[in-house]
Write a protein that holds these residues in place. Structure first.
Motif, short mmCIF file in Angstrom:
data_model
loop_
_atom_site.label_atom_id
_atom_site.label_comp_id
_atom_site.label_asym_id
_atom_site.label_seq_id
_atom_site.Cartn_x
_atom_site.Cartn_y
_atom_site.Cartn_z
N ASP A 194 0.85 -1.20 0.00
CA ASP A 194 0.00 0.00 0.00
C ASP A 194 0.88 1.24 0.00
O ASP A 194 0.58 2.25 -0.60
CB ASP A 194 -0.90 0.02 1.24
N LYS A 195 1.98 1.14 0.78
CA LYS A 195 2.98 2.20 0.69
C LYS A 195 4.35 1.53 0.49
O LYS A 195 4.47 0.32 0.71
CB LYS A 195 2.96 3.07 1.94
N ILE A 196 5.32 2.31 0.05
CA ILE A 196 6.64 1.73 -0.20
C ILE A 196 7.41 1.70 1.12
O ILE A 196 7.49 2.72 1.82
CB ILE A 196 7.38 2.56 -1.26
N GLU A 197 7.93 0.52 1.48
CA GLU A 197 8.70 0.40 2.71
C GLU A 197 10.08 -0.15 2.37
O GLU A 197 10.19 -1.19 1.74
CB GLU A 197 7.96 -0.52 3.69
N ILE A 198 11.10 0.59 2.78
CA ILE A 198 12.47 0.19 2.41
C ILE A 198 13.19 -0.39 3.62
O ILE A 198 13.42 0.29 4.61
CB ILE A 198 13.25 1.39 1.83
N ILE A 199 13.53 -1.67 3.52
CA ILE A 199 14.29 -2.33 4.57
C ILE A 199 15.72 -2.44 4.05
O ILE A 199 16.01 -3.26 3.18
CB ILE A 199 13.73 -3.75 4.86
N ARG A 200 16.56 -1.57 4.58
CA ARG A 200 17.93 -1.54 4.07
C ARG A 200 18.72 -2.78 4.53
O ARG A 200 18.44 -3.36 5.57
CB ARG A 200 18.62 -0.26 4.57
N GLY A 201 19.73 -3.14 3.71
CA GLY A 201 20.57 -4.28 4.05
C GLY A 201 21.33 -4.01 5.33
O GLY A 201 21.59 -2.85 5.67
N PHE A 202 21.70 -5.08 6.05
CA PHE A 202 22.50 -4.87 7.27
C PHE A 202 23.94 -4.62 6.83
O PHE A 202 24.52 -5.42 6.10
CB PHE A 202 22.41 -6.09 8.20
N PRO A 203 24.54 -3.51 7.30
CA PRO A 203 25.88 -3.15 6.80
C PRO A 203 26.95 -4.17 7.22
O PRO A 203 26.88 -4.73 8.32
CB PRO A 203 26.16 -1.80 7.47
N LYS A 204 27.89 -4.36 6.34
CA LYS A 204 29.01 -5.25 6.63
C LYS A 204 29.82 -4.70 7.80
O LYS A 204 29.99 -3.49 7.90
CB LYS A 204 29.88 -5.30 5.37
N ILE A 205 30.26 -5.57 8.68
CA ILE A 205 31.08 -5.13 9.81
C ILE A 205 32.54 -5.51 9.54
O ILE A 205 32.84 -6.68 9.34
CB ILE A 205 30.59 -5.75 11.14
N ARG A 206 33.41 -4.50 9.50
CA ARG A 206 34.83 -4.80 9.22
C ARG A 206 35.48 -5.39 10.46
O ARG A 206 35.02 -5.21 11.58
CB ARG A 206 35.56 -3.52 8.79
N ARG A 207 36.59 -6.06 10.22
CA ARG A 207 37.28 -6.76 11.28
C ARG A 207 38.60 -6.08 11.58
O ARG A 207 39.27 -5.61 10.68
CB ARG A 207 37.53 -8.20 10.80
N THR A 208 38.98 -6.04 12.85
CA THR A 208 40.33 -5.61 13.17
C THR A 208 41.17 -6.85 13.48
O THR A 208 40.68 -7.80 14.09
CB THR A 208 40.38 -4.61 14.36
N LEU A 209 42.42 -6.84 13.03
CA LEU A 209 43.33 -7.94 13.36
C LEU A 209 44.25 -7.51 14.50
O LEU A 209 44.91 -8.34 15.11
CB LEU A 209 44.16 -8.32 12.13
N MET A 210 44.34 -6.21 14.74
CA MET A 210 45.20 -5.67 15.79
C MET A 210 44.39 -4.65 16.58
O MET A 210 44.25 -3.50 16.16
CB MET A 210 46.41 -4.95 15.15
N LEU A 211 43.87 -5.06 17.74
CA LEU A 211 43.05 -4.14 18.55
C LEU A 211 43.81 -2.84 18.81
O LEU A 211 43.25 -1.76 18.76
CB LEU A 211 42.69 -4.82 19.87
N ASN A 212 45.08 -3.02 19.11
CA ASN A 212 45.96 -1.87 19.24
C ASN A 212 46.85 -1.87 17.99
O ASN A 212 47.57 -2.85 17.80
CB ASN A 212 46.80 -2.02 20.51
#
Ligand code: ATP
Ligand code: MG
Length: 376
Positions: A59-77
């Protein structure tokens, strides 16, 4: 080219019309119809619009956006200091499958990562958590969470507090814009509606974050848990993820059970994570030897087990358990898996318990071929 894609959609999404037209022609945007949803599914990202986005045409347009990719860290520090501001919010990373739940045409609907409406998840999610009050008050928000547990058709993992099937929420995002709520607001609103949040470890000062996160991840790992997602408390900076050695080994064990059904990048990435983790933790020779030993076992044991299994003229398969009211629901779910390109059939159905057999065809075929002398 439907005029909707050429004219209205570019305005709705704030994307160049030519980009959308190209994606539609290439098949990266497809018409989708299933479970009462009629819409456009984004198989790949287009500009800033994430892959997995669904533009639902009701009845109306509803946009469900994709879940964004989460990048990874290999070195916290030093990653954390470079990436975030003064503080970070740390949450547990749950190991299951990503689900977005939204009100579409006034019906609570569950989308999996690629923008598919999963019939099983759509049925189960409202049984597990009561979202009626939340969506009555916030119809324009999307609940993003992880479906977890052992009766999980996509990614099974045992959590003692969950058992067969459970759902944990990690984000609340706005339809259309995909704007996330701040961590604090999200925690409060979930509390208010009695909805289950992932474990929140608190807000940590950036100076002590690497050290504190290591302590957490090591503890989580000992408990066979996956790791953490590190977030900007205001959710204005993209989150990062960091995972335990046990999670890397668990995924390697699974993937080497069906070695030819995974891309090589899958294996490589898990090994790289181990290398950087050992380095950053400044492990001793003994600790590194232990890590090497565990890594080697995660690779070689499952592979040999599968070779032996296939050598006795068997298929490489795994059985997925789900609980449904009738056989037809299990059949419907198997059809859904086949639509996604998975080889799956209902193997049995008894007293609500359905076993769906998923065959790993490439692993079966290639191992059989090598066993008969085929060359690699
Ligand atoms: P991607 O990196 O593209 O998101 P992936 O399949 O490699 O995909 P994971 O390595 O599992 O994903 O990490 C990201 C996923 O972690 C999210 O998509 C989400 O489903 C899940 N997740 C679990 N717990 C959280 C949390 N607390 N916050 C955000 N995401 C979480
Ligand atoms: Mg995951």
């Amino acid at each position: 080219m439907p005029s909707f894609i050429a004219e209205e959609l570019p305005k709705l999404l704030d994307v160049e019309p030519s980009n959308l037209e190209r994606s539609f022609k290439n098949g990266n945007i497809k018409f989708y119809q299933s479970q009462g949803i009629n819409g456009l599914q984004f198989r790949k990202s287009v500009g800033k619009i994430e892959s997995g986005t669904m533009v639902c045409l009701g009845d109306k347009i509803e946009i469900i956006r994709g879940f964004p990719k989460i990048r990874r860290t290999l070195m916290l520090n030093p990653s954390l200091k470079i990436h975030f501001n003064n503080e970070v919010a740390v949450e547990e990373k749950m190991n299951g499958y990503n689900v977005r739940i939204a009100l579409v045409n006034n019906k609570i609907t569950a989308f999996t990562r690629g923008g598919y409406v999963c019939p099983y998840t759509t049925k189960k999610a409202p049984e597990i958590l009561d979202m009626v009050d939340f969506f009555r008050d916030h119809p324009d928000q999307v609940i993003c969470g992880e479906m977890v547990g052992t009766e999980n058709p996509y990614v099974t993992h045992h959590y003692r507090e969950i058992g067969k099937l459970g759902f944990k929420i990690f984000d609340i995002r706005e339809k259309g814009s995909n704007k996330p709520m701040s961590v604090q607001d999200k925690v409060e609103i979930l509390e208010l509606y009695g909805l289950p949040n992932v474990k929140f470890f608190g807000i940590i000062d950036i100076d002590v974050a690497p050290e504190r996160i290591f302590e957490l991840v090591i503890k989580l790992g000992m408990d066979d848990r996956e790791g953490v997602v590190i977030k900007d408390p205001k959710m204005e900076i993209d989150p990062l993820k960091y995972t335990s050695s046990q999670a890397h080994n668990g995924e390697l064990q699974y993937a080497f059970t069906y070695p030819f059904d995974f891309g090589r990048a899958f294996f490589f990435s898990r090994v790289i994570r181990e290398g950087f983790q050992a380095y950053e933790l400044e492990e001793s020779d003994d600790e590194i030897r232990t890590r090497a030993h565990i890594l080697g076992e995660s690779i070689i044991y499952p592979m040999i087990k599968t070779i032996k299994h296939v050598s006795k003229d068997n298929l490489a398969f795994e059985d997925i358990i789900i609980h449904v009211d009738e056989l037809e629901e299990a059949e419907e779910f198997a059809r859904h898996l086949r639509d996604l390109g998975v080889v799956a059939t209902v193997n049995s159905f008894e007293q609500g318990k359905a076993i769906i057999r998923r065959v790993h065809q490439s692993t079966t075929d290639r191992i059989s071929n090598f066993l008969r002398g085929g060359l690699y």
